[in-house]
Design a protein around this motif. Structure first.
Motif: not given
Length: 163
Positions: A90, A93, A95-97, A143-144, A146, A155-157, A159
């Motif tokens: 990770w 990466w 980013g991560i979701k 970033k998001t 949901e 669920r988070i995203e 960056t």
């Protein structure tokens, strides 16, 4: 008679001075126990050298960490601690979701200190880190966010930022 040229072993400009070195191990020799050391100087020898236990006051001036630093955070917070998926990749990466529970979402709200729904626009920086190893961390922004219907209701995203 065996003559050993030790002139290459030490940087002569450092004789009589204290300087940093790395103890990489120890060994039993026919003359006794020795530390295996490597100088941390820019212009000196980088060869592994042997220093007898107690010689040059090495045992009195040694500074050694008491831990592995795995639980020492390296970045300034605020911190959001999570259990990472079963991967060590990770950190490479962008980013991560990840799914999180409602109590973790509350913790994220405390970290960000603002309206969570506005955070994706605000791009407020925080540090996401492993719950078990705080040194494993990355700075990023939300970033998001949901809602979903499974074991993890959110669920988070995130960056990641490369500082």
């Amino acid at each position: 008679m065996n003559k050993c040229d030790s002139s290459l072993w030490f940087d002569k400009s450092l004789i009589g001075k204290e300087y940093p070195l790395l103890i990489i191990g120890w060994k039993m020799t026919s003359f006794g126990e020795v530390w295996l050391v490597q100088p941390l100087t820019r212009n000196g020898s980088s060869e592994i050298q042997r220093v007898a236990f107690g010689q040059f006051g090495i045992d009195d001036h040694c500074i050694a960490p008491l831990s592995t630093f795995e639980n020492t955070p390296w970045q300034a917070g605020p911190y959001f601690d999570i259990s990472f998926p079963g991967t060590t990749e990770w950190h490479t990466w962008t980013g991560i979701k990840i799914g999180i529970r409602s109590n973790e979402l509350e913790n994220l709200g405390k970290v960000l200190g603002e309206d969570l729904m506005m955070m994706p626009r605000a791009k407020k920086k925080f540090v996401i880190r492993s719950k078990t190893k705080h040194a494993h961390s990355r700075a990023g922004y939300l970033k998001t966010l949901e809602r979903q219907t499974d074991e993890f209701p959110w669920r988070i995203e995130i960056t990641f930022l490369d500082d």
